[in-house]
Design a protein around this motif. Structure first.
Motif, PDB file in Angstrom:
ATOM      1  N   VAL A 491      59.217  -8.401  31.976  1.00  0.00           N
ATOM      2  CA  VAL A 491      59.899  -9.619  32.113  1.00  0.00           C
ATOM      3  C   VAL A 491      60.935  -9.768  32.910  1.00  0.00           C
ATOM      4  CG1 VAL A 491      61.030 -11.491  30.388  1.00  0.00           C
ATOM      5  CG2 VAL A 491      59.102  -9.687  29.452  1.00  0.00           C
ATOM      6  N   LEU A 519      52.654 -14.688  26.036  1.00  0.00           N
ATOM      7  CA  LEU A 519      53.962 -14.283  26.472  1.00  0.00           C
ATOM      8  C   LEU A 519      54.492 -15.794  27.030  1.00  0.00           C
ATOM      9  CD1 LEU A 519      54.369 -10.548  27.044  1.00  0.00           C
ATOM     10  CD2 LEU A 519      55.109 -11.685  24.915  1.00  0.00           C
ATOM     11  N   ILE A 523      57.675 -17.494  25.263  1.00  0.00           N
ATOM     12  CA  ILE A 523      58.842 -17.441  25.815  1.00  0.00           C
ATOM     13  C   ILE A 523      59.700 -18.933  26.407  1.00  0.00           C
ATOM     14  CG2 ILE A 523      60.425 -16.213  27.604  1.00  0.00           C
ATOM     15  CD1 ILE A 523      58.831 -13.854  27.527  1.00  0.00           C
ATOM     16  N   ILE A 532      56.270 -12.725  34.212  1.00  0.00           N
ATOM     17  CA  ILE A 532      55.915 -11.737  33.309  1.00  0.00           C
ATOM     18  C   ILE A 532      54.553 -10.883  33.739  1.00  0.00           C
ATOM     19  CG2 ILE A 532      55.130 -11.449  30.861  1.00  0.00           C
ATOM     20  CD1 ILE A 532      56.359 -14.077  30.227  1.00  0.00           C
ATOM     21  N   LEU A 579      65.709 -14.888  18.359  1.00  0.00           N
ATOM     22  CA  LEU A 579      65.585 -14.708  19.645  1.00  0.00           C
ATOM     23  C   LEU A 579      66.591 -13.684  20.094  1.00  0.00           C
ATOM     24  CD1 LEU A 579      66.112 -18.413  21.360  1.00  0.00           C
ATOM     25  CD2 LEU A 579      64.146 -16.998  21.144  1.00  0.00           C
ATOM     26  N   GLU A 586      65.936 -15.103  27.116  1.00  0.00           N
ATOM     27  CA  GLU A 586      65.863 -14.947  25.657  1.00  0.00           C
ATOM     28  C   GLU A 586      64.383 -14.842  24.992  1.00  0.00           C
ATOM     29  OE1 GLU A 586      68.752 -17.707  23.615  1.00  0.00           O
ATOM     30  OE2 GLU A 586      69.338 -15.736  23.939  1.00  0.00           O
ATOM     31  N   VAL A 587      64.030 -13.862  24.537  1.00  0.00           N
ATOM     32  CA  VAL A 587      62.717 -13.804  23.882  1.00  0.00           C
ATOM     33  C   VAL A 587      62.712 -13.905  22.641  1.00  0.00           C
ATOM     34  CG1 VAL A 587      60.642 -11.879  23.793  1.00  0.00           C
ATOM     35  CG2 VAL A 587      62.437 -11.948  25.732  1.00  0.00           C
ATOM     36  N   ALA A 591      57.122 -12.940  20.408  1.00  0.00           N
ATOM     37  CA  ALA A 591      56.698 -12.392  21.838  1.00  0.00           C
ATOM     38  C   ALA A 591      56.333 -10.849  21.247  1.00  0.00           C
ATOM     39  CB  ALA A 591      57.691 -12.439  22.661  1.00  0.00           C
TER      40      ALA A 591
END
Ligand code: GTP
Length: 599
Positions: A491, A519, A523, A532, A579, A586-587, A591
């Motif tokens: 990422v 993703l 995200i 990604i 998150l 910030e994921v 995810a």
């Protein structure tokens, strides 16, 4: 209590065939619960069980039954879960009883867990009373199903009782059969105490409360007890039985009875489910053989969203383990997620339930990583290592071969779906072992399949392609080498250990493609563009991009609609809770589980 008047039994069945409903009816007909107190699924005390309508934990209750012979009997009923992930709970419950009611839905017939649970009961040499349930339904075919039980399980059809847990029809006969067919418990009450711990809970005031089945001897307040395997000793405060309203104290517990005790046991490691309790002064000569310890087969990482909660998470896991002996955990550190635990489960449903219980019962906010099976790696050095986390897979140059776990998969289905099922299992790299035609145009298919392949969506697909009619069961059968690769996800140029996964080489590209797309969807956009990527070794095999953020979210709320604005902010806040910052990105929780739907 005269042991001749005691009956200890369990109810076993395939999921949804009506165990809990039948248990409810038994409680009502034995006047254990007044009509006013009665609520559905009385024994499912976990909030989660009631919400989902499934039984997760085995639970025990004692009721009195006035039989036709004029005598009053004590019934100890142990309700058990039906889902394959919880077979372990079933086998524990079965260690504590002499007989079972095998509930079979009269509209569905024998299904996969009907058979699996039947064999568990058989292993214990228990009396098995078949109850053909739900006969009130218009499409019920009780006689046919009784014949099926005879042909598939070998229990004569004339032993079956036709009943409806819903209307109460036939339940009286079930109660009489319990008295007449299930033997009273044996066991010398003058012998030294031998009590099996078949479950336990933790109470903030009284400490650990072990649930016991006494096979020999007696126990009462003031007795000095010893835990067989550790030699630890405690003084008993209280003993008692399970009543519909909760725990009820009694003067003593004797051989044949099912109950609980408190003894100021503070350390949850001191009493393990499966262990034997005896008296310190007069110990028994051998423990109860116990049961096979549960072996976790699926592992996932659990991390607190707020890293300050790490210690609370540890305590919560320890307490939960007491009530869920199959749960395994050990500390783990992730570069992406910080300090957390690698947890072992019996299956995906088990993993989901544990996470939900941790969040609800202990008020924790957690991030879970995608569950994975346990791989074994043979290194060129000759060493063999177990891999609980895909991120830990050694460098490919050091690997001789990777082995993956296989299961024996048994599917029961009406004939017409066989074609579709064969195709599905083939897609999952399964090899057929056998195919048998059963009565009622049903077919039993047996396969060898890599466990990882059926972990995620297999059950759902099986159900949908058979309109809900096919059922499955599986058991581990060891390891076989596979052409497997580790796929790393980057990422914003950084590899994220918690997103790595292992896949068959031929499928890795498709899964990687679908995962990076997913993703990129989940995200949230940042101030900058976020690439990604998926890679095998150093080679990028798929890529997607989260485009940079352009507009402020509130820009959408033209004018002064304050409530709408508030709602939007509220929603954002809600999302934030889950998150994790990875580098500058910030994921969200989604995810980490995206790979589940990418296969
Ligand atoms: P798990 O706890 O998940 O293993 O399920 P269970 O076997 O305990 O099944 P449960 O008692 O929760 O019943 C499943 C569904 O079947 C519920 O919707 C019940 O209302 C329904 N049901 C149970 N028994 C009967 C019955 O005798 N007749 C009818 N018509 N429905 C029933």
């Amino acid at each position: 209590m005269d042991p001749r008047r005691i009956r200890n039994f369990s109810i076993i069945a395939h999921v949804d065939h009506g165990k809990s409903t039948l248990a409810d009816r038994i409680l009502q007909m034995t006047h254990a619960v007044s009509d006013r107190e009665m609520r559905e699924q009385f024994l499912d005390s976990l909030e989660l069980e009631r919400e989902r309508g499934i039984t997760i934990k085995a639970s025990a209750v004692r009721v009195f039954y006035q039989a036709e012979d004029g005598e009053t009997y004590v019934f100890n009923l142990i309700d058990t879960p039906g889902h394959v992930d919880f077979t372990y709970e079933v086998s524990r419950a079965l260690a504590a009883v002499e007989g079972v009611l095998l509930v079979v839905d009269a509209t569905q017939g024998v299904e996969a867990q009907t058979i699996a649970n039947f064999y568990l009961a058989l292993e214990h040499d228990h009396v098995i009373i078949p109850v053909i349930n739900k006969i009130d339904l218009p499409n019920a075919r009780p006689l046919e199903v009784a014949m099926e039980v005879e042909e598939v399980l070998g229990i004569p059809a004339d032993e079956a009782i036709f009943a409806s847990g819903k209307t109460g029809e036939g339940v009286k006969e079930v109660l009489e059969a319990i008295v007449k067919r299930i033997p009273p418990p044996k066991g010398d009450r003058e012998a030294p105490l031998k009590a099996l711990i078949f479950d336990s809970i933790y109470d903030a005031y009284q400490g650990v409360i072990p649930y016991l089945r006494l096979f020999e001897g007696q126990v009462r307040p003031g007795d000095r007890i010893r835990v067989w395997s550790t030699g630890k000793e405690f003084t008993v405060d209280r003993v008692g039985v399970f009543r519909p309203g909760g725990l009820e104290a009694t003067p003593s517990l004797e051989a044949g009875e099912v109950g609980w005790l408190t003894a100021a046991i503070r350390d949850i490691h001191d009493v393990q489910v499966g262990d034997t309790l005896t008296l310190a002064q007069r110990p028994t000569d051998a423990p109860y053989p116990g049961f096979r310890p549960a072996k976790p087969v699926v592992f996932a990482g659990l991390y607190p969203v707020d890293s300050g909660d790490y210690q609370r998470l540890r305590e919560a896991l320890e307490k939960l383990k007491l009530n869920d002996a199959a749960l395994f955990f050990e500390p783990e550190t992730s570069e992406a997620l910080g300090f957390g635990f690698r947890c072992g489960f019996l299956g995906l449903l088990h993993a989901e339930i544990v996470q939900e219980r941790l969040e609800r019962e202990f008020g924790l906010d957690l991030i879970a990583t995608a569950p994975s099976v346990v791989y074994k790696v043979r290194l060129k050095s000759g060493e063999e290592v177990e891999i609980h986390n895909p991120a830990d897979l050694p460098d490919p140059t050091r690997i001789e071969e990777i082995l993956e776990p296989y299961v024996k998969l048994t599917v029961y289905t009406p004939e017409e779906y066989v074609g579709g099922i064969m195709q599905l299992v083939q897609e999952k790299r399964g090899r057929m072992r056998s195919m048998n035609y059963l009565p009622g145009k049903r077919v039993e298919l047996v396969y060898e399949v890599p466990f990882g392949e059926i972990l995620y969506d297999f059950h759902d697909r099986l159900k949908s392609l058979s309109r809900g009619y096919a059922s499955m069961d599986y058991e581990q059968i060891g390891y076989q080498p596979g052409d497997l690769v580790k796929v790393t996800i980057l990422v914003h140029g950084e590899p994220v250990d918690a997103l790595a996964f292992v896949a068959h080489r031929e499928k890795a590209y498709a899964i990687a493609r679908s995962l990076v797309d997913k993703l990129a969807e989940v995200i949230p956009r940042q101030q900058f563009e976020v690439p990604i990527q998926a890679a095998i070794g150093g080679k990028i095999i798929a890529r997607a991009t989260v485009r940079a953020l352009r507009k402020d979210v509130l820009a959408k709320c033209y004018g002064g609609d304050v409530t709408r604005k508030k709602k939007l902010l509220e929603k954002q806040k809600e999302g934030k809770k889950r998150l994790k910052a990875i580098g500058k990105v910030e994921v969200p929780q989604e995810a980490f589980l995206a790979v589940l739907s990418a296969g």
